[in-house]
Design an enzyme around this catalytic site. Structure first.
Site, PDB file in Angstrom:
ATOM      1  N   ARG A 115      -3.119   0.579  -0.678  1.00 36.96           N
ATOM      2  CA  ARG A 115      -4.497   0.543  -1.321  1.00 36.96           C
ATOM      3  C   ARG A 115      -5.213  -0.209  -0.426  1.00 36.96           C
ATOM      4  NH1 ARG A 115      -6.200  -1.406  -7.066  1.00 36.96           N
ATOM      5  NH2 ARG A 115      -5.634  -3.721  -6.192  1.00 36.96           N
TER       6      ARG A 115
ATOM      7  N   THR B 245     -11.943  -0.334  -0.108  1.00 39.16           N
ATOM      8  CA  THR B 245     -12.172   0.976  -0.709  1.00 39.16           C
ATOM      9  C   THR B 245     -11.344   1.299  -2.197  1.00 39.16           C
ATOM     10  OG1 THR B 245     -10.731   2.269   0.362  1.00 39.16           O
ATOM     11  CG2 THR B 245     -12.974   1.996   1.370  1.00 39.16           C
TER      12      THR B 245
ATOM     13  N   ASP C 280      -0.046  -9.836  -7.800  1.00 43.31           N
ATOM     14  CA  ASP C 280       0.553  -8.707  -6.659  1.00 43.31           C
ATOM     15  C   ASP C 280       1.954  -8.405  -6.889  1.00 43.31           C
ATOM     16  OD1 ASP C 280       1.527  -7.709  -4.103  1.00 43.31           O
ATOM     17  OD2 ASP C 280      -0.710  -7.791  -3.698  1.00 43.31           O
TER      18      ASP C 280
ATOM     19  N   ASP D 149       3.966  -8.693  -3.640  1.00 42.75           N
ATOM     20  CA  ASP D 149       4.166 -10.158  -3.173  1.00 42.75           C
ATOM     21  C   ASP D 149       4.962 -10.805  -4.076  1.00 42.75           C
ATOM     22  OD1 ASP D 149       2.479  -9.551  -0.984  1.00 42.75           O
ATOM     23  OD2 ASP D 149       0.741 -10.773  -1.892  1.00 42.75           O
TER      24      ASP D 149
HETATM   25  C1  PRP Z   1      -0.085  -1.766  -5.434  1.00 38.91           C
HETATM   26  C2  PRP Z   1       0.754  -1.100  -6.614  1.00 38.91           C
HETATM   27  C3  PRP Z   1       0.439   0.316  -6.524  1.00 38.91           C
HETATM   28  C4  PRP Z   1      -1.174   0.108  -6.448  1.00 38.91           C
HETATM   29  C5  PRP Z   1      -1.725   0.293  -7.748  1.00 38.91           C
HETATM   30  O1  PRP Z   1       0.275  -1.349  -4.230  1.00 38.91           O
HETATM   31  O2  PRP Z   1       2.197  -1.021  -6.266  1.00 38.91           O
HETATM   32  O3  PRP Z   1       0.957   1.327  -5.564  1.00 38.91           O
HETATM   33  O4  PRP Z   1      -1.443  -1.025  -5.832  1.00 38.91           O
HETATM   34  O5  PRP Z   1      -3.134   0.383  -7.321  1.00 38.91           O
HETATM   35  P1  PRP Z   1      -4.061   1.766  -8.025  1.00 38.91           P
HETATM   36  O6  PRP Z   1      -3.688   2.259  -9.003  1.00 38.91           O
HETATM   37  O7  PRP Z   1      -5.513   1.144  -7.743  1.00 38.91           O
HETATM   38  O8  PRP Z   1      -4.107   2.821  -6.459  1.00 38.91           O
HETATM   39  P2  PRP Z   1      -0.118  -2.113  -3.026  1.00 38.91           P
HETATM   40  O9  PRP Z   1      -1.253  -1.227  -2.380  1.00 38.91           O
HETATM   41  O10 PRP Z   1      -0.694  -3.332  -3.108  1.00 38.91           O
HETATM   42  O11 PRP Z   1       0.855  -2.143  -1.707  1.00 38.91           O
HETATM   43  P3  PRP Z   1       2.271  -2.935  -1.851  1.00 38.91           P
HETATM   44  O12 PRP Z   1       2.992  -2.580  -2.897  1.00 38.91           O
HETATM   45  O13 PRP Z   1       2.881  -2.745  -0.500  1.00 38.91           O
HETATM   46  O14 PRP Z   1       1.804  -4.404  -2.051  1.00 38.91           O
HETATM   47  N1  URA Z   2      -1.495  -3.666  -7.334  1.00 39.05           N
HETATM   48  C1  URA Z   2      -0.987  -5.199  -7.821  1.00 39.05           C
HETATM   49  O1  URA Z   2       0.026  -5.389  -7.079  1.00 39.05           O
HETATM   50  N2  URA Z   2      -1.535  -5.773  -8.848  1.00 39.05           N
HETATM   51  C2  URA Z   2      -2.521  -5.168  -9.455  1.00 39.05           C
HETATM   52  O2  URA Z   2      -2.790  -5.983 -10.242  1.00 39.05           O
HETATM   53  C3  URA Z   2      -3.048  -4.003  -9.139  1.00 39.05           C
HETATM   54  C4  URA Z   2      -2.726  -3.285  -8.019  1.00 39.05           C
END
Ligand code: PRP
Ligand code: URA
Length: 208
Positions: A104, A108, A200, A203
């Site tokens: 994400r 944005t 997160d 993380d």
């Molecule tokens: C997180 C999560 C989803 C997304 C959800 O990933 O695992 O893929 O955010 O958010 P949305 O519904 O608003 O699209 P992130 O982009 O943080 O990536 P990561 O898993 O690599 O940390």
């Molecule tokens: N991605 C995450 O990892 N946590 C949230 O709460 C939303 C998006």
């Protein structure tokens, strides 16, 4: 709540989810609970999986058995969806796994694709999108759209936490996709995080 949302209300599932929410929980606990919940979600989401007859000979007699009669693809959304794969593979070792890299954009909140390989292969009959967090829904909509472009006819979403906003967005874009989660939480905060959620998800599983 509209759409095909199934919430896993089983007391053990809710207890595991509480461990994941807890800010004091260490990585090992988070991973263990995500793995277990993924199996429970998969179990619920596969009740109607097609079967084919499989004759089998026991030490005592021949009888009619069954095996799964569909090709199944697991589609973990990187990074956070990775923790949902291994437990499911213990149940269905022959499932194919197609990694989908989405992050994400922090400003944005739009999903950005950075990795996918599945389009080089024949589409599976049934695909399961694996991602613990359905927040704004942008990533889930993008993942399902890619799978439909690939030619998958039956797609299901498995996650842990959803925000009402994410459920509404995924349902509006893809009303044919059942959503299986363990909780629909209160709301998104101003950074697009699910509240109360787990923070997160990437993380907390891999680097926090
Ligand atoms: C997180 C999560 C989803 C997304 C959800 O990933 O695992 O893929 O955010 O958010 P949305 O519904 O608003 O699209 P992130 O982009 O943080 O990536 P990561 O898993 O690599 O940390
Ligand atoms: N991605 C995450 O990892 N946590 C949230 O709460 C939303 C998006």
């Amino acid at each position: 709540m509209t759409g095909q949302v199934q919430v896993l209300t089983h007391p053990l599932a809710q207890s595991f989810l509480t461990d994941i929410r807890d800010r004091r929980s260490q990585r090992a606990i988070i991973r263990n609970r995500i793995r277990a919940l993924s199996v429970l979600l998969f179990y619920e989401a596969t009740r109607d999986l097609p079967q084919h007859a499989q004759p089998v000979t026991t030490p005592l007699a021949e009888t009619c058995g069954v095996h799964v009669g569909a090709t199944v693809g697991l589609v973990p959304v990187l990074r956070a969806g990775l923790g949902m794969v291994d437990g499911i593979l213990e149940f269905l070792p022959e499932a194919r796994v197609f990694h989908l890299g989405l992050f994400r954009d922090e400003t944005t909140l739009q999903p950005v694709e950075y990795y996918s390989k599945f389009a080089e292969h024949e589409p599976v009959n049934i695909a399961f999108v694996l991602d613990p967090m359905l927040a704004t829904g942008g990533s889930a909509v993008a993942a399902v759209t890619r799978l439909k472009e690939w030619g998958v006819k039956s797609i299901r979403y498995l996650g842990l936490f959803a925000a009402p906003e994410g459920v509404a967005k995924l349902t509006a874009a893809h009303p044919d996709v059942p959503i299986h989660v363990v909780a629909v939480d209160s709301h998104l905060n101003d950074r697009g995080y699910i509240v109360p959620g787990m923070g997160d998800a990437g993380d907390r599983q891999f680097s926090a």
